[in-house]
Each structure stands twice: as C-alpha cells, then as structure tokens.
Design a protein around this motif. Structure first.
Motif: not given
Length: 115
Positions: A31, A34, A38, A40-42, A52, A56-58, A77
């Motif tokens: 994760h 930011h 916000t 972001q993860w992967h 990420p 991507a979704d943020r 999400a």
C-alpha cells in the motif's frame, strides 16, 4: 530496511500487508499511502518491485491514532470493498474487516513499513 513504526501515521509511507486469513489469505499487498490522503495498492508478488500503475484506483483513506502505537486505517475502493484495519506497531499485527454491500469478513495479518 523495514519496521512497524507508524507514530506519525501512514501518509507518505509504503506499507506491506501480509494476510493470514480473509479473502486475500496468503498474499502480500503493498500500500502506497500518498501525502495527499489517497492510497494505491498492488499484489507485491505480481508487481516484481514496481510501483502501482499511476492509472490505478486511488481512493481517499482515513488514518486515526487510537492509542500510542495503534492506528485505525480505512478506505473504500472503487470496487465497492472497504478495508478497515487496526495496525498495532507494538507487535506488527493487523486486525480488521473487509466488507462490501453484501458481506463482511474479518481479516488478520502482519505489516511492515517499507519506507
């Protein structure tokens, strides 16, 4: 070098969540929290050390101190899933709930602050 120190919160940090149970049991998600609030993860294994995808979704995240060394972190999400976890810096554990409009699942694991 990694640690579990989250005294100043998660903003501006990269944190790995290693899941022991729940819908993503056995995986590790990185994760990136930011500074703008916000996240972001992967999947860390599939990413091969890459950051990420910037597209991507943020979603926005909440980060609250519960007690010294214990934080509550949550985000919703675009998939409709909400992750709400308690991060315990004293022992590196995660305890929380993953939920959507139809179900909720307890989740447990461990975390480490990467940077």
């Amino acid at each position: 070098m990694s640690s579990t120190n989250l005294a100043s919160g998660v903003a501006g940090k990269t944190v790995r969540f290693a899941w022991k149970d729940g819908p993503t049991k056995g995986t590790v998600h990185e994760h990136v929290f930011h500074p703008d609030g916000t996240v972001q993860w992967h999947d860390a294994a599939k990413a091969g050390g890459k950051a990420p995808d910037p597209r991507a979704d943020r979603p926005r995240f909440a980060d609250e101190e519960i007690a010294s060394g214990i934080r509550l972190v949550s985000y919703l999400a675009s998939s409709g899933f909400t992750l709400t976890v308690v991060l315990n810096s004293q022992n590196g554990s995660i305890t929380g709930i993953a939920s959507n409009d139809k179900t909720w699942m307890p989740v447990h694991g461990a975390f480490e602050v990467m940077k």
